[in-house]
Design a protein around this motif. Structure first.
Motif, PDB file in Angstrom:
ATOM      1  N   UNK A  12      48.371  -7.112 120.673  1.00 35.35           N
ATOM      2  CA  UNK A  12      48.407  -5.679 120.956  1.00 35.35           C
ATOM      3  C   UNK A  12      47.171  -4.988 120.387  1.00 35.35           C
ATOM      4  N   UNK A  13      46.600  -4.101 121.217  1.00 38.76           N
ATOM      5  CA  UNK A  13      45.498  -3.228 120.783  1.00 38.76           C
ATOM      6  C   UNK A  13      44.315  -3.967 120.170  1.00 38.76           C
ATOM      7  N   UNK A  14      44.002  -5.130 120.697  1.00 36.38           N
ATOM      8  CA  UNK A  14      42.865  -5.918 120.205  1.00 36.38           C
ATOM      9  C   UNK A  14      41.620  -5.601 121.029  1.00 36.38           C
ATOM     10  N   UNK A  15      40.455  -5.682 120.377  1.00 33.34           N
ATOM     11  CA  UNK A  15      39.163  -5.572 121.069  1.00 33.34           C
ATOM     12  C   UNK A  15      38.468  -6.906 120.902  1.00 33.34           C
ATOM     13  N   UNK A  16      38.154  -7.518 122.054  1.00 32.35           N
ATOM     14  CA  UNK A  16      37.570  -8.861 122.013  1.00 32.35           C
ATOM     15  C   UNK A  16      36.106  -8.836 122.411  1.00 32.35           C
ATOM     16  N   UNK A  17      35.350  -9.784 121.862  1.00 36.42           N
ATOM     17  CA  UNK A  17      33.998 -10.040 122.343  1.00 36.42           C
ATOM     18  C   UNK A  17      33.865 -11.546 122.552  1.00 36.42           C
ATOM     19  N   UNK A  18      32.725 -11.979 123.047  1.00 35.12           N
ATOM     20  CA  UNK A  18      32.580 -13.389 123.410  1.00 35.12           C
ATOM     21  C   UNK A  18      32.676 -14.337 122.221  1.00 35.12           C
ATOM     22  N   UNK A  19      32.311 -13.920 121.045  1.00 38.11           N
ATOM     23  CA  UNK A  19      32.395 -14.806 119.885  1.00 38.11           C
ATOM     24  C   UNK A  19      33.843 -15.100 119.523  1.00 38.11           C
ATOM     25  N   UNK A  20      34.706 -14.109 119.684  1.00 40.14           N
ATOM     26  CA  UNK A  20      36.112 -14.291 119.331  1.00 40.14           C
ATOM     27  C   UNK A  20      36.836 -15.203 120.319  1.00 40.14           C
ATOM     28  N   UNK A  21      36.386 -15.242 121.560  1.00 42.91           N
ATOM     29  CA  UNK A  21      37.140 -15.938 122.596  1.00 42.91           C
ATOM     30  C   UNK A  21      36.491 -17.212 123.119  1.00 42.91           C
ATOM     31  N   UNK A  22      35.342 -17.585 122.630  1.00 42.21           N
ATOM     32  CA  UNK A  22      34.621 -18.729 123.181  1.00 42.21           C
ATOM     33  C   UNK A  22      35.500 -19.976 123.239  1.00 42.21           C
ATOM     34  N   UNK A  23      35.622 -20.519 124.444  1.00 42.31           N
ATOM     35  CA  UNK A  23      36.344 -21.779 124.683  1.00 42.31           C
ATOM     36  C   UNK A  23      37.792 -21.778 124.199  1.00 42.31           C
ATOM     37  N   UNK A  24      38.448 -20.626 124.180  1.00 38.26           N
ATOM     38  CA  UNK A  24      39.834 -20.540 123.729  1.00 38.26           C
ATOM     39  C   UNK A  24      40.785 -20.700 124.902  1.00 38.26           C
ATOM     40  N   UNK A  25      41.891 -21.390 124.659  1.00 39.18           N
ATOM     41  CA  UNK A  25      42.928 -21.574 125.675  1.00 39.18           C
ATOM     42  C   UNK A  25      44.196 -20.857 125.222  1.00 39.18           C
ATOM     43  N   UNK A  26      44.713 -19.990 126.111  1.00 36.08           N
ATOM     44  CA  UNK A  26      45.945 -19.251 125.847  1.00 36.08           C
ATOM     45  C   UNK A  26      47.007 -19.720 126.830  1.00 36.08           C
ATOM     46  N   UNK A  27      48.197 -19.965 126.315  1.00 34.00           N
ATOM     47  CA  UNK A  27      49.295 -20.363 127.193  1.00 34.00           C
ATOM     48  C   UNK A  27      50.540 -19.554 126.839  1.00 34.00           C
ATOM     49  N   UNK A  28      51.174 -18.987 127.876  1.00 32.57           N
ATOM     50  CA  UNK A  28      52.398 -18.198 127.718  1.00 32.57           C
ATOM     51  C   UNK A  28      52.217 -17.059 126.711  1.00 32.57           C
ATOM     52  N   UNK A  29      51.074 -16.392 126.779  1.00 33.37           N
ATOM     53  CA  UNK A  29      50.792 -15.275 125.883  1.00 33.37           C
ATOM     54  C   UNK A  29      50.829 -13.970 126.662  1.00 33.37           C
ATOM     55  N   UNK A  30      51.047 -12.864 125.940  1.00 33.23           N
ATOM     56  CA  UNK A  30      50.984 -11.542 126.567  1.00 33.23           C
ATOM     57  C   UNK A  30      50.022 -10.674 125.770  1.00 33.23           C
ATOM     58  N   UNK A  31      49.311  -9.828 126.517  1.00 35.45           N
ATOM     59  CA  UNK A  31      48.296  -8.953 125.937  1.00 35.45           C
ATOM     60  C   UNK A  31      48.633  -7.529 126.345  1.00 35.45           C
ATOM     61  N   UNK A  32      48.717  -6.622 125.372  1.00 33.88           N
ATOM     62  CA  UNK A  32      49.081  -5.231 125.621  1.00 33.88           C
ATOM     63  C   UNK A  32      47.981  -4.313 125.089  1.00 33.88           C
ATOM     64  N   UNK A  33      47.430  -3.464 125.967  1.00 38.45           N
ATOM     65  CA  UNK A  33      46.406  -2.486 125.576  1.00 38.45           C
ATOM     66  C   UNK A  33      45.213  -3.128 124.875  1.00 38.45           C
ATOM     67  N   UNK A  34      44.809  -4.288 125.351  1.00 42.81           N
ATOM     68  CA  UNK A  34      43.671  -4.987 124.760  1.00 42.81           C
ATOM     69  C   UNK A  34      42.402  -4.706 125.564  1.00 42.81           C
ATOM     70  N   UNK A  35      41.261  -4.782 124.884  1.00 43.18           N
ATOM     71  CA  UNK A  35      39.971  -4.497 125.506  1.00 43.18           C
ATOM     72  C   UNK A  35      39.138  -5.774 125.582  1.00 43.18           C
TER      73      UNK A  35
END
Length: 192
Positions: A12-35
């Motif tokens: 919830x309410x997260x702000x992401x950039x490429x360093x935080x998400x590089x090569x990450x795999x998400x499964x059965x996750x939900x994202x609310x009000x994220x940037x």
């Protein structure tokens, strides 16, 4: 966020950039009000994930995998989905802004678009067979060599689809949508 594999988690309410998400795999996750608007990253994987009121505007998601992903109320302006992993691309959009986004050359069979704006979206060489466009604004959306057979456009509006350069066999249109099919002939069509 340094984990490479994340499952069954809510964000919830997260702000992401490429360093935080590089090569990450998400499964059965939900994202609310994220940037995600600052993301310029490849190799992301989202399997069976849902996004609610998130911002993806101008995000660069090269080689991303979007498998069974749902977007609800998201702002997704100018995103080039054409650069996603086309072998594992299955998405659903509801109440989203998809203006200026590109779906070139993707197989999007049976994709659902409900109450979305798709102004100037690009569906060149896209396979939309069996898809649903319910209450969608397709103003200046590009349909060029698009396979749109068995697509339901009945409640959508502002589209222009040339039947001579697109495959639209067995697609559904309302009487009010006929103008969008005949636009290139510059006819004056009036409803009585």
């Amino acid at each position: 966020m340094s984990e490479d594999y994340i499952t069954d988690k809510e964000f919830r309410n997260e702000k992401y950039d490429d360093k935080q998400l590089a090569e990450t795999e998400f499964e059965c996750c939900s994202f609310h009000n994220c940037d995600f608007s600052r993301v310029n990253s490849g190799g992301l994987t989202f399997n069976d994930c849902s996004f609610f009121n998130c911002n993806f505007s101008s995000a660069k998601i090269h080689n991303a995998t979007l498998q069974n992903v749902e977007f609800h109320g998201c702002k997704i302006l100018g995103v080039n989905f054409e650069h996603c992993n086309e072998l594992a691309f299955k998405v659903k959009f509801k109440d989203c802004q998809l203006d200026f986004s590109s779906f070139n050359r993707l197989s999007m069979k049976k994709t659902i678009f409900k109450n979305c704006t798709l102004k100037e979206a690009d569906f060149t060489d896209t396979d939309l067979s069996g898809s649903l466009f319910e209450q969608c604004d397709l103003h200046r959306a590009v349909f060029h060599h698009t396979t749109a057979e068995n697509v339901d456009f009945t409640t959508s509006f502002n589209f222009s689809i040339d039947p001579e350069i697109n495959q639209i066999k067995r697609s559904k249109f309302s009487v009010f949508g006929l103008k969008g099919l005949l636009e290139k002939y510059d006819l004056n069509i009036e409803s009585t």
